[in-house]
Each structure stands twice: as C-alpha cells, then as structure tokens.
Design a protein around this motif. Structure first.
Motif, PDB file in Angstrom:
ATOM      1  N   ASP A 242      98.966  19.463  39.531  1.00 13.06           N
ATOM      2  CA  ASP A 242      97.571  18.915  39.819  1.00 13.06           C
ATOM      3  C   ASP A 242      97.001  18.124  38.689  1.00 13.06           C
ATOM      4  O   ASP A 242      96.164  17.291  38.720  1.00 13.06           O
ATOM      5  N   LEU A 243      97.269  18.637  37.621  1.00 12.32           N
ATOM      6  CA  LEU A 243      96.733  18.008  36.150  1.00 12.32           C
ATOM      7  C   LEU A 243      97.085  16.543  35.918  1.00 12.32           C
ATOM      8  O   LEU A 243      96.835  15.785  35.540  1.00 12.32           O
ATOM      9  N   ILE A 244      98.538  16.710  36.410  1.00 13.57           N
ATOM     10  CA  ILE A 244      99.160  15.493  35.996  1.00 13.57           C
ATOM     11  C   ILE A 244      98.619  14.547  37.093  1.00 13.57           C
ATOM     12  O   ILE A 244      98.676  13.466  36.744  1.00 13.57           O
ATOM     13  N   PHE A 245      98.604  14.925  38.222  1.00 13.76           N
ATOM     14  CA  PHE A 245      98.294  14.066  39.460  1.00 13.76           C
ATOM     15  C   PHE A 245      96.835  13.495  39.094  1.00 13.76           C
ATOM     16  O   PHE A 245      96.629  12.223  39.220  1.00 13.76           O
TER      17      PHE A 245
ATOM     18  N   TYR B 200      84.237  19.395  38.873  1.00 15.02           N
ATOM     19  CA  TYR B 200      83.473  19.542  39.975  1.00 15.02           C
ATOM     20  C   TYR B 200      84.018  19.278  41.231  1.00 15.02           C
ATOM     21  O   TYR B 200      83.827  20.385  42.171  1.00 15.02           O
ATOM     22  N   LYS B 201      85.479  18.625  41.277  1.00 15.61           N
ATOM     23  CA  LYS B 201      86.188  18.534  42.376  1.00 15.61           C
ATOM     24  C   LYS B 201      87.118  19.696  42.524  1.00 15.61           C
ATOM     25  O   LYS B 201      87.209  20.067  43.553  1.00 15.61           O
ATOM     26  N   PHE B 202      87.461  20.131  41.566  1.00 20.70           N
ATOM     27  CA  PHE B 202      88.177  21.542  41.399  1.00 20.70           C
ATOM     28  C   PHE B 202      87.429  22.671  41.811  1.00 20.70           C
ATOM     29  O   PHE B 202      88.021  23.651  41.963  1.00 20.70           O
ATOM     30  N   LYS B 203      86.244  22.560  41.878  1.00 21.65           N
ATOM     31  CA  LYS B 203      85.347  23.660  42.318  1.00 21.65           C
ATOM     32  C   LYS B 203      85.294  24.839  41.204  1.00 21.65           C
ATOM     33  O   LYS B 203      85.626  26.135  41.474  1.00 21.65           O
ATOM     34  N   LEU B 204      85.512  24.552  39.996  1.00 18.71           N
ATOM     35  CA  LEU B 204      85.690  25.470  38.976  1.00 18.71           C
ATOM     36  C   LEU B 204      84.385  26.079  38.393  1.00 18.71           C
ATOM     37  O   LEU B 204      83.399  25.582  38.685  1.00 18.71           O
TER      38      LEU B 204
ATOM     39  N   ALA C  64      82.867  10.577  24.786  1.00 17.01           N
ATOM     40  CA  ALA C  64      81.817  10.417  25.979  1.00 17.01           C
ATOM     41  C   ALA C  64      82.246  10.186  27.229  1.00 17.01           C
ATOM     42  O   ALA C  64      82.271  10.753  28.243  1.00 17.01           O
ATOM     43  N   ILE C  65      83.329   9.205  27.098  1.00 13.07           N
ATOM     44  CA  ILE C  65      83.943   8.742  28.637  1.00 13.07           C
ATOM     45  C   ILE C  65      84.877   9.839  29.221  1.00 13.07           C
ATOM     46  O   ILE C  65      85.100  10.193  30.116  1.00 13.07           O
ATOM     47  N   LEU C  66      85.458  10.632  28.019  1.00 14.70           N
ATOM     48  CA  LEU C  66      86.377  11.638  28.414  1.00 14.70           C
ATOM     49  C   LEU C  66      85.720  12.790  29.066  1.00 14.70           C
ATOM     50  O   LEU C  66      86.084  13.449  30.021  1.00 14.70           O
ATOM     51  N   ILE C  67      84.529  13.188  28.549  1.00 15.02           N
ATOM     52  CA  ILE C  67      83.866  14.315  29.272  1.00 15.02           C
ATOM     53  C   ILE C  67      83.212  14.090  30.525  1.00 15.02           C
ATOM     54  O   ILE C  67      83.244  14.985  31.208  1.00 15.02           O
ATOM     55  N   HIS C  68      82.581  12.535  30.698  1.00 16.23           N
ATOM     56  CA  HIS C  68      82.176  12.524  31.685  1.00 16.23           C
ATOM     57  C   HIS C  68      83.144  12.545  33.036  1.00 16.23           C
ATOM     58  O   HIS C  68      83.016  13.172  33.996  1.00 16.23           O
ATOM     59  N   TRP C  69      84.553  12.013  32.621  1.00 16.40           N
ATOM     60  CA  TRP C  69      85.509  12.294  33.651  1.00 16.40           C
ATOM     61  C   TRP C  69      86.005  13.789  33.953  1.00 16.40           C
ATOM     62  O   TRP C  69      86.086  14.055  34.832  1.00 16.40           O
ATOM     63  N   LEU C  70      85.827  14.556  32.606  1.00 17.06           N
ATOM     64  CA  LEU C  70      86.192  15.812  32.931  1.00 17.06           C
ATOM     65  C   LEU C  70      85.173  16.855  33.777  1.00 17.06           C
ATOM     66  O   LEU C  70      85.469  17.556  34.687  1.00 17.06           O
ATOM     67  N   ILE C  71      83.939  16.251  33.584  1.00 16.35           N
ATOM     68  CA  ILE C  71      83.019  16.851  34.401  1.00 16.35           C
ATOM     69  C   ILE C  71      83.019  16.492  35.888  1.00 16.35           C
ATOM     70  O   ILE C  71      83.062  17.381  36.852  1.00 16.35           O
ATOM     71  N   GLU C  72      83.734  15.360  36.271  1.00 13.68           N
ATOM     72  CA  GLU C  72      83.975  15.150  37.721  1.00 13.68           C
ATOM     73  C   GLU C  72      84.949  15.851  38.066  1.00 13.68           C
ATOM     74  O   GLU C  72      84.951  16.327  39.226  1.00 13.68           O
ATOM     75  N   VAL C  73      86.066  16.024  37.380  1.00 16.48           N
ATOM     76  CA  VAL C  73      87.441  16.750  37.468  1.00 16.48           C
ATOM     77  C   VAL C  73      86.866  18.244  38.114  1.00 16.48           C
ATOM     78  O   VAL C  73      87.218  18.785  39.010  1.00 16.48           O
TER      79      VAL C  73
END
Length: 417
Positions: free
Chosen positions: A262-265, A208-212, A197-206
């Motif tokens: 970018d993913l590494i960053f 959104y920021k990448f505007k995918l 759950a923590i991983l998916i919450h973080w990926l949702i933010e990423v």
C-alpha cells in the motif's frame, strides 16, 4: 543499720525490694543513694502536689483535653500522697464534659511556667503544630478540588487516574530527549525546509486517507526529523524516508498496520519493497530503536482536558498544531509548549479574547506571556493556510466541524510585547 523515722515510713518500706533498693516508677535506686537524700519524698510531694491548681482551657481539640487530663492524673498518682493531705478540687464545666472551667485565669497567668511539667508543654506545642498542618492540608485539598480534572474518569481503567500525574511528570522530564536541533537542516546539502514542509503535507493527507490514529502522525514527523538530523539524505530519497517513518510509526502505534504494498502504491511506485525495508533498517539503527518519545500529541490530550475543551475547540487546536508540524521554524519550541500554545491560540480564535484560566496554567505550567511568541507564529500560519494546503483540506471537512472557517486570532499580533 540503725533505724530512723524516715526508714520506718510505711510508704517507703513497702517499696524496698529484697536487695535493699527502692523501686519507684519502674526504676531501681540503690539504697546508699537513698540514704544520701533523706528528704526526698516528703518534700518533693509537698513542692509538686502542693502547687496551686490552675485550671486552664484547652480549646484545640478533644484529644488534647483527654491527654492533658491523663497527664495531670498521672502526675498526681506518680508520687505518694501525704497522710494528712486533702485532694485539691477540680472544677468541671456545667455540661460535665471534662473541660476545665474558665475561672481563676488571672491566677494561672501569675503562676510560673516552671510549675508546668515539660512533657505537658511539649504535648501542647505538638498539638499546635498539628493544627497548623491540618489547616495547610485543608487548603491543599480545596485547591486540588478546584484543579482536579480526573475525577470523572475514576471508574475508567483506561484513564489510569492513579498514575496519570506520574506519567505526565515523566513526559515533561523526558520531552527534550525527542527534540532535534532547530538548525539541523544546515547539515543537509540537497534538501531544505520547503521540501520538508511538502513531504509532511503529503503525509498528513496519506495519514487521513488511511484513517490512522492521531498519535501516529506526530510520531511520524518526529522520526523524520530525528533521522534527518543524524543522516544526510538526497532529494530523491526524501519521500522514501517519509514513507518508511510512517511504516515504523504504524508498527508502534496502530493495531492494524498498512501493508508495504500500500505504501508503494501511494508513492506512485517510486520505490520497491526492498528499498523500503532497507530504509527501515537504516532508520531504526540510526535512532537506536528509540520510538518512545513524548510528542505534542500526549500533551495535547492532557491540556485539552484541563481546558475543558468541546469538540469545536479540540478540532481547531489540532488544526493549528498540525499547521505548526509542517513548519521547520517551530522545532525550536518544546512539544509541551507547542501543545499549550495551540490550545491558547484556538481559544483566542473562538472567543476573540484570551481565555487562559488558572486551571490550564497550572496543568500546562505555562503562562500567557510564555506562550505569546509561539502563539503569534501559529496565528501567522493560520493566516497563510491556503485551500491547497493538506492540513486545510483535512480540517475543512464536516468531520472536523469545518473549523477552517474560523478567523485567525489576529489581535494577538497587535498586542504589545
């Protein structure tokens, strides 16, 4: 051969061919068979053409009237008339349209059915059956007209209206191919549902920021679950699995793919480029390069169209289903049910009452009762969504209409099962 009166009949002798046979209606009869049935023509003409003319009314359609008239005329012209026989008058209606008059119906009812040629009965029965089929087709047309949600997109080539029903039928038939076992986490020894759950919450933010694109997020979560189902992962590699799944989903869905750097960053330099590319190889091999699986997103788009959703309902529906993406417990439901339940729950939250129409039920194939268990779980997740939740922060923005301000549909929890 000695002559006889019947052999001298001018009607018969006229149709004898050079080989001594009688040709009648396109069929050749040998002469010895004619000699064995001397009474053939005169008596048959008297029996058939001498029958009482019983006019009847065919009220099915103009085509049957025309066919019936042609059949009667063919029947009379098929056999030669007697020399002294007068033609039977036929009564036309006053308008002269060729319909039989409704007179003498009592005599028709008393006439035997055997006097009506079999092909006439068959033609009328066929017309009755066609009329019944036309009535059923008209009912189907009316129903399709009510349920048609693609009429406004006929001129849009991207909507593929000609194939959309077949496409979604394929999605429904193959949605189980992309599902995972709802208890696969039991085979993992170093990670659990909370870490997922923590991983998916973080990926949702990423995301959104990448505007995918929206479909990229749903495919990313699907790739993570399918990989974790077949491969054990240690805790420190879980974020690497998430980042790599996002990279693969972007390559499949996006036009412009984020760079590996970018993913590494965004992962705070936790992994090297080599590690990400190595994990990418492991994932595609474990998943056998199968990225084409139906996710809840494809069903969301279709079902929102059936629900005639506005921007507010659409944003709230995606808010609720993204909350469900985070929860490991929701893996037990098929993607189509998750999509339908999210829309149903959003409608209940907006209108404070159930709004599941016949159109949405027909297109989703789910009734309110079938969605209730899934919808109640979504209401509980809506209640628990905190301000630090990645999904909550995303949908509290003006871009999504601040749909987090809507109260959860708590009345669904109080309904009797």
């Amino acid at each position: 051969m000695d002559g006889s009166d019947e052999n001298k009949n001018p009607v018969v002798t006229k149709q004898l061919n050079s080989q001594g046979g009688l040709r009648m209606g396109g069929v050749r009869f040998p002469q010895h068979k004619i000699n064995n049935n001397r009474r053939a023509l005169s008596n048959i003409n008297q029996n058939i053409l001498g029958a009482k003319n019983c006019p009847y009314v065919v009220n099915k359609r103009g085509f049957s009237e025309k066919v019936s008239g042609q059949l009667r005329s063919n029947q009379q012209s098929f056999f030669p008339k007697e020399e002294n026989e007068e033609p039977k008058p036929t009564t036309l209606n006053p308008k002269g349209t060729g319909d039989c008059a409704a007179t003498g119906m009592e005599e028709c009812e008393l006439a035997s059915d055997e006097l009506i040629p079999m092909f006439v009965k068959h033609t009328e029965a066929m017309m009755d059956e066609i009329d019944q089929l036309v009535e059923v087709e008209m009912e189907d047309v009316e129903e399709d007209h009510v349920l048609d949600i693609d009429s406004s997109d006929v001129k849009d080539p991207l909507a593929v209206v000609e194939y959309i029903e077949s496409i979604h039928a394929h999605y429904r038939g193959t949605e189980d191919s992309g599902r995972v076992s709802p208890n696969y986490m039991m085979r993992q020894f170093d990670i659990n549902e909370k870490m997922r759950a923590i991983l998916i919450h973080w990926l949702i933010e990423v995301h959104y920021k990448f505007k995918l694109m929206e479909e990229t997020l749903f495919l990313t979560v699907n790739l993570i679950d399918r990989f974790l189902e077949c491969e054990t992962v240690v805790r420190k590699k879980l974020q690497l699995v998430g980042v790599t799944a996002l990279l693969l989903a972007c390559k499949y869905e996006e036009i412009s793919v984020p760079l590996v750097d970018d993913l590494i960053f965004i992962s705070d330099q936790s992994y090297t480029r080599k590690e990400i590319l190595q994990m990418e190889k492991e994932m595609v091999n474990a998943l056998q390069f199968n990225m084409s699986v139906p996710t809840p997103y494809v069903f969301m788009r279709r079902f929102l169209k059936a629900a005639q959703a506005d921007n507010k309902l659409e944003a709230l529906s995606f808010f609720i289903i993204e909350l469900a993406l985070v929860e490991y417990e929701m893996l037990k439901f098929p993607p189509s049910m998750l999509a339908a339940a999210a829309i149903f729950t959003a409608q209940c939250s907006l209108h404070r009452s159930k709004q599941w129409t016949k159109a949405t039920e027909w297109h989703t194939t789910y009734t309110e009762d079938q969605l209730m268990d899934c919808s109640r779980l979504m209401v509980t997740y809506h209640q628990k969504a905190g301000t630090l939740n990645g999904v909550y922060k995303k949908y509290s923005s003006r871009k999504f209409g601040c749909v987090t301000n809507f109260e959860p549909a708590q009345f669904l929890l109080n309904l009797s099962v």
